[in-house]
Design a protein around this motif. Structure first.
Motif, PDB file in Angstrom:
ATOM      1  N   UNK A 522       0.825  -1.205   0.000  1.00 15.43           N
ATOM      2  CA  UNK A 522       0.000   0.000   0.000  1.00 15.43           C
ATOM      3  C   UNK A 522       0.858   1.253   0.000  1.00 15.43           C
ATOM      4  N   UNK A 523       1.935   1.248   0.789  1.00 16.98           N
ATOM      5  CA  UNK A 523       2.834   2.397   0.839  1.00 16.98           C
ATOM      6  C   UNK A 523       3.512   2.623  -0.510  1.00 16.98           C
ATOM      7  N   UNK A 524       3.903   1.543  -1.176  1.00 17.32           N
ATOM      8  CA  UNK A 524       4.535   1.660  -2.490  1.00 17.32           C
ATOM      9  C   UNK A 524       3.581   2.288  -3.486  1.00 17.32           C
ATOM     10  N   UNK A 525       2.328   1.818  -3.481  1.00 17.86           N
ATOM     11  CA  UNK A 525       1.347   2.328  -4.435  1.00 17.86           C
ATOM     12  C   UNK A 525       1.051   3.795  -4.193  1.00 17.86           C
ATOM     13  N   UNK A 526       0.839   4.162  -2.930  1.00 15.52           N
ATOM     14  CA  UNK A 526       0.430   5.525  -2.613  1.00 15.52           C
ATOM     15  C   UNK A 526       1.603   6.477  -2.401  1.00 15.52           C
ATOM     16  N   UNK A 527       2.832   5.936  -2.383  1.00 14.68           N
ATOM     17  CA  UNK A 527       4.034   6.737  -2.130  1.00 14.68           C
ATOM     18  C   UNK A 527       3.892   7.466  -0.793  1.00 14.68           C
ATOM     19  N   UNK A 528       3.609   6.660   0.231  1.00  9.90           N
ATOM     20  CA  UNK A 528       3.388   7.198   1.569  1.00  9.90           C
ATOM     21  C   UNK A 528       4.148   6.393   2.609  1.00  9.90           C
ATOM     22  N   UNK A 529       4.444   7.034   3.717  1.00 11.71           N
ATOM     23  CA  UNK A 529       4.937   6.372   4.916  1.00 11.71           C
ATOM     24  C   UNK A 529       3.769   6.287   5.886  1.00 11.71           C
TER      25      UNK A 529
END
Length: 646
Positions: A522-529
């Protein structure tokens, strides 16, 4: 000299105008279950203006003389909301032969258009454009230089006063030169780039979207002649739609697992429409004999990093049984301008989300380990990140698409969103494990799926259901007070999440500093931490913009809110790794984490008081208990073929 109206006169005029508006609204005929006697509508869409992203529409409507109302579809299936983008319909002109007919929009219903058909006129011609959004803020982007999606309901007007099943339509489409297409519609003929489809009902047309593109593949997932299943893949580039043997095997396993689960097919054929693109809108939208699926460009080429997306096709195919064939009675509206009632979305979407995850594991699209990580994510979210459960029931979230389809509350954790999806997974796991316990492992939710969704094998016409029908089907497997059971979980307020099924499955929620694989995807897809399970904070890895704050968390207490920019961490320039390092270093200590925060054009320093370190959810086996979760994820197809997993 200016004219001044007294208050009494003005009030009379306002009341008169209001009454006239409602009189016009009442002039809209209610839908009747009778054939549209004037004849068959002809709809032509020109989809070649890729530069401007404009679909140009010509439509011929057989008519009878007198007042007439044309509808632009408002309540869209699968959206569960009045989301028909009438503002994107532009340039509407109506003619009868050489004469132009004036139309007027209804003063109350903006999706209704009134006109008067002169005597002797047997048909009217409409021309207009559907202007596809050019960025995500304007809506779903359905046209790019390499891909397009035709959702017919966005590109037509239809006569009010009839059921959608009783209005016949002949559709045709002009494609960009050389493009391939996929759709559940029956093709009558293709001549060059002009495609004509067999006449069908308005309902079937709207339920049969089309994807097209310059880079396309059509892969057989099940080639049986009576009900074949196809994977139609489109991409921004040819390299993005190269499918490995193992990836194809996992998607074929999905079809076999659906057969094993539902023991029926309620479609004559089924077409997955899959767009692997970073430009085309991300989407998952169910239809009876197809589905629209928009995934990141790397769906195949970055398989190991994007596992989160691989329950999408299982979810959408499940909808062919749950949502399209068996459909809540409140969603069985006669046409697209009658309001829907969403009460049973926790069955329609919640159980579909449950089966989507289970089928992903059974087919090999997910490994059992990845499926457990997804379940841990849902359990942690509703146990620790949804304080809004204390004031808003799950049942009320079924109205969320109508209240706010965009779902962009600044505090989703408090406001809640379409939680009937993933909280529904926990509820249906509770049902499954309780059925197993009540029947000595002889019954499960698999039996419900066959009994409830597998009924009348081969029937395509929708079969509505009510809550009473759901309860009766559960009682046929194991008698129990299912009404009270389901009511407590859908109408209650916690505070604890419905985790009884997780414990009964032989697993418990736990936390560690080791990343959760589902969350990492999910973090990879959304570019989030995502630090929601620790400091209560989600932040963009690209620019440090706060994307989420959990109500009542350490981040909330520090005064952070969506849109803030993290400039520095403990006096050093922000980076995701630096923030994680600071959270790790503060664990068990006596120091807070200092953040320099930009809020519009002001800067301030805040203290993030979190001493619990990095926390990621996982599932842990409860020794000495039946492992019902592994039993649930085990393949059911007669000949299991290994997929690439995640």
């Amino acid at each position: 000299m200016p004219v001044r109206l007294c208050a009494w006169t003005l009030a009379v005029l306002l009341v008169s105008a209001t009454l006239q508006a409602y009189a016009d609204a009442r002039a809209i005929p209610p839908p009747r279950d009778v054939p549209y006697a004037p004849g068959t509508l002809a709809l032509h869409v020109d989809a070649t203006d890729l530069d401007h992203r404009i679909f140009r529409v010509r439509e011929t409507v057989p008519v009878a003389a007198g007042p007439m109302v044309l509808f632009y579809p408002k309540w869209l299936p699968g959206n569960h909301a009045p989301t028909g983008p009438v503002a994107l319909l532009q340039g509407l002109t109506v003619t009868a032969g050489p004469a132009r007919l004036e139309w007027r929009r209804d003063p109350v219903d903006m999706h209704a258009f009134h006109l008067d058909v002169p005597r002797g006129v047997r048909r009217i011609d409409l021309e207009f454009q559907f202007t596809s959004p050019v960025d995500g803020a304007q809506g779903r982007m359905t046209m790019t230089p390499d891909l397009l999606g035709v959702q017919w309901e966005k590109m037509l007007l239809y006569p009010a006063g009839y059921h959608a099943t009783r209005i016949p339509v002949e559709a045709s489409l002009r494609l960009p030169p050389g493009w391939a297409y996929g759709t559940a519609l029956e093709t009558l003929a293709r001549e060059g780039d002009e495609v004509r489809f067999r006449a069908t009902s308005l309902e079937t047309l709207v339920d049969s979207p089309l994807f097209a593109g310059r880079h396309a593949k059509r892969l057989a997932l099940d080639a049986r002649p009576d009900s074949p299943v196809w994977l139609n893949v489109f991409g921004d580039r040819a390299a993005l739609i190269e499918v490995s043997d193992a990836q194809l095997a996992a998607h074929r396993n999905l079809v076999a697992e659906c057969d094993a689960l539902f023991a029926s097919r309620h479609f004559a054929h089924y077409d997955f429409l899959l767009a692997a693109s970073d430009n085309f809108a991300a989407v998952g939208l169910e239809h009876h004999q197809s589905s629209e699926n928009g995934v990141p460009a790397g769906y195949f080429t970055e398989w190991d990093d994007l596992g989160e997306y691989r329950d999408l096709l299982p979810h959408e195919m499940t909808h062919s049984w749950n949502g399209k064939f068996r459909r809540p009675a409140g969603l069985m509206t006669p046409n697209y301008n009658v309001p829907m009632q969403n009460d049973l979305l926790w069955v329609y979407e919640g159980q579909t989300e449950f089966w989507g995850d289970v089928l992903a594991a059974r087919s090999g699209l997910w490994t059992p380990e990845f499926a457990r990580e997804a379940l841990a994510r849902f359990a942690a979210e509703y146990q620790y990140q949804r304080p809004g459960r204390t004031w808003r029931s799950l049942a009320d979230t079924t109205r969320q698409p109508i209240i706010d389809y965009a779902g962009d509350s600044p505090f989703v954790s408090w406001a809640r969103d379409t939680d009937y999806y993933t909280e529904g997974v926990l509820i249906w796991l509770d049902v499954d494990t309780r059925l197993r316990a009540l029947t000595g492992e002889r019954g499960s939710l698999d039996d419900f799926a066959r009994d409830f969704f597998g009924v009348q094998d081969g029937r395509i016409a929708p079969l509505p259901y009510t809550l009473d029908d759901v309860i009766a089907a559960l009682n046929r497997i194991a008698p129990y007070d299912w009404r009270s059971f389901l009511s407590a979980r859908t109408e209650g307020h916690g505070p604890d999440a419905p985790l009884e099924g997780l414990a009964r499955s032989g697993w418990r929620l736990t936390f560690s500093s080791e990343p959760n694989a589902y969350l990492a995807s999910n973090e990879t897809r959304k570019k989030q931490l995502n630090l929601a399970d620790s400091a209560g904070l989600v932040v963009s890895t690209e620019d440090g913009i706060v994307a989420g704050v959990v109500w009542g968390s350490a981040a909330f207490r520090a005064g952070l809110v969506n849109g803030n920019e993290l400039v520095a961490v403990n006096g050093r320039e922000f980076s995701p790794d630096l923030l994680k390092e600071a959270v790790r270093a503060a664990e068990g200590g006596d120091r807070t984490i200092e953040l320099l925060v930009k809020n519009y054009d002001t800067y301030r320093t805040v203290q993030l008081d979190w001493r619990g370190g990095l926390r990621y959810p996982h599932l842990e086996r409860i020794e000495g208990t039946p492992d019902r979760l592994s039993a649930l994820f085990a393949p059911r197809r007669a000949s299991a073929r290994a997929g690439p997993g995640s």
